[in-house]
Structures are given as C-alpha cells and as structure tokens.
Design a protein around this motif. Sequence first.
Motif, mmCIF file in Angstrom:
data_model
loop_
_atom_site.group_PDB
_atom_site.id
_atom_site.type_symbol
_atom_site.label_atom_id
_atom_site.label_comp_id
_atom_site.label_asym_id
_atom_site.label_seq_id
_atom_site.Cartn_x
_atom_site.Cartn_y
_atom_site.Cartn_z
ATOM 1 N N UNK A 219 0.881 -1.326 -0.156
ATOM 2 C CA UNK A 219 -0.149 -0.044 -0.092
ATOM 3 C C UNK A 219 0.910 1.276 0.075
ATOM 4 N N UNK A 220 0.489 2.141 -0.855
ATOM 5 C CA UNK A 220 1.329 3.553 -0.941
ATOM 6 C C UNK A 220 0.300 4.457 -0.943
ATOM 7 N N UNK A 221 0.122 5.441 -0.216
ATOM 8 C CA UNK A 221 -0.486 6.671 -0.154
ATOM 9 C C UNK A 221 0.561 7.978 -0.207
ATOM 10 N N UNK B 236 -3.018 12.086 -13.637
ATOM 11 C CA UNK B 236 -2.417 10.650 -14.145
ATOM 12 C C UNK B 236 -0.989 10.785 -14.457
ATOM 13 N N UNK B 237 -0.465 12.011 -14.686
ATOM 14 C CA UNK B 237 1.150 12.043 -14.754
ATOM 15 C C UNK B 237 1.908 11.824 -13.308
ATOM 16 N N UNK B 238 1.160 12.355 -12.206
ATOM 17 C CA UNK B 238 1.667 12.022 -10.980
ATOM 18 C C UNK B 238 1.632 10.659 -10.749
ATOM 19 N N UNK B 239 0.441 10.006 -11.008
ATOM 20 C CA UNK B 239 0.151 8.698 -10.565
ATOM 21 C C UNK B 239 1.223 7.626 -11.425
ATOM 22 N N UNK B 240 1.476 7.857 -12.693
ATOM 23 C CA UNK B 240 2.480 7.223 -13.430
ATOM 24 C C UNK B 240 3.856 7.461 -12.874
ATOM 25 N N UNK B 241 4.099 8.750 -12.613
ATOM 26 C CA UNK B 241 5.607 8.824 -11.986
ATOM 27 C C UNK B 241 5.477 8.020 -10.702
ATOM 28 N N UNK B 242 4.690 7.932 -9.949
ATOM 29 C CA UNK B 242 4.948 7.005 -8.778
ATOM 30 C C UNK B 242 4.834 5.490 -8.984
ATOM 31 N N UNK B 243 3.884 4.971 -9.954
ATOM 32 C CA UNK B 243 3.914 3.797 -10.239
ATOM 33 C C UNK B 243 5.403 3.436 -10.837
ATOM 34 N N UNK B 244 6.124 4.198 -11.555
ATOM 35 C CA UNK B 244 7.290 4.070 -12.389
ATOM 36 C C UNK B 244 8.350 3.898 -11.224
ATOM 37 N N UNK B 245 8.379 4.659 -10.288
ATOM 38 C CA UNK B 245 9.144 4.920 -9.222
ATOM 39 C C UNK B 245 9.122 3.578 -8.448
ATOM 40 N N UNK B 246 7.884 3.137 -8.307
ATOM 41 C CA UNK B 246 7.680 1.876 -7.416
ATOM 42 C C UNK B 246 8.078 0.434 -8.124
ATOM 43 N N UNK C 249 6.268 -0.603 -10.700
ATOM 44 C CA UNK C 249 4.980 -1.349 -11.135
ATOM 45 C C UNK C 249 4.589 -1.331 -12.675
ATOM 46 N N UNK C 250 5.442 -0.362 -13.336
ATOM 47 C CA UNK C 250 5.341 -0.285 -14.744
ATOM 48 C C UNK C 250 6.082 -1.136 -15.620
ATOM 49 N N UNK C 251 5.830 -1.374 -16.972
ATOM 50 C CA UNK C 251 6.331 -2.371 -18.030
ATOM 51 C C UNK C 251 7.677 -1.277 -18.313
ATOM 52 N N UNK C 252 8.994 -1.851 -18.194
ATOM 53 C CA UNK C 252 10.057 -1.014 -18.631
ATOM 54 C C UNK C 252 9.823 -0.506 -20.422
ATOM 55 N N UNK C 253 10.123 0.533 -20.463
ATOM 56 C CA UNK C 253 10.104 1.085 -21.847
ATOM 57 C C UNK C 253 10.744 0.125 -23.121
#
Length: 143
Positions: free
Chosen positions: A24-26, A120-130, A132-136
């Motif tokens: 969980x991340x808040x 959405x931009x902030x959410x994607x930034x956090x998901x990338x930092x965590x 959780x995203x697929x590497x480019x």
Amino acid sequence: MASVGSSSVSPLDSPQVDDDSLQVTCFTEDLHDVIFHFQIIRLKKQIYTWIGCNTTKFGHLYAAAPTRPNNTVSVTSILGGTSDNTGSSIARRLVLKTGLSVIVACNIPKNSPMLEADAERKLIEKLTALRYTIPKSQGLALT
C-alpha cells in the motif's frame, strides 16, 4: 457491465513483485493549487488506485483489464454513471503501462481534462518509481 472503451496492449509478462504480500502506498500532491490524494494498493496481479481531487470522496469506480484474443484493454464502469468517464481513460492507460488488471476510483470533476492529465502524470510517476510499470525497453505494441 457496459464497456466504456477499448485499446490495444501486447501480451507481456506482468511486472515482478518481490513477494505475494499486499503493498500500500499513499501520497498527496499539490498541483497548481489543487490537492490530489492518491492511494495505490498492489496485489500480485492487480493494482487498485484511488485519486481524490480536493476531497477524500470515493468517486466513480472503473475496472480495466487486458483481454484476449486481440490483446486489447477492456474498461467498464462499476460504480457511477457512464456519462462521466473521467477515470475510464486513466484506467485504460494504466493497463497499457503496467500490463496488469486495474481498478481505478476517482472523483476528478467532469470535463476537467487538465486536472485528469495532471493526476495521471503524478500517478504514473509514482507507479514507475515503485517499479510497477512495464520497462520502456520491452515496449507496448499498439495495433
């Protein structure tokens, strides 16, 4: 359930999680005098995220998942009307970015594309930092 939208995603393996535990991340962001509250709950093969805009109201709820056989993303409204699809596009793009099933709850005001884009931009930034995203480098093949 009525389908809200559809996009394409390649059949990549889901990002790896260190273990099977719930994560969980808040966090809160102040963007141009608008307060966004975020909560991300990471399960083994699914992400739940909540975005609150200037309030902690739950808002509309959307589910999105990669679907076969055409490697598309299906999105549906679970809670709230289909006339306000503010979170559905976020849910669709999160599936494209993560390769996982996604549940998105958000209360971003209707017809506020700039607020939606900022959140959405902030959410994607956090998901990338965590991570959780697929590497480019793996890339997504949109067809």
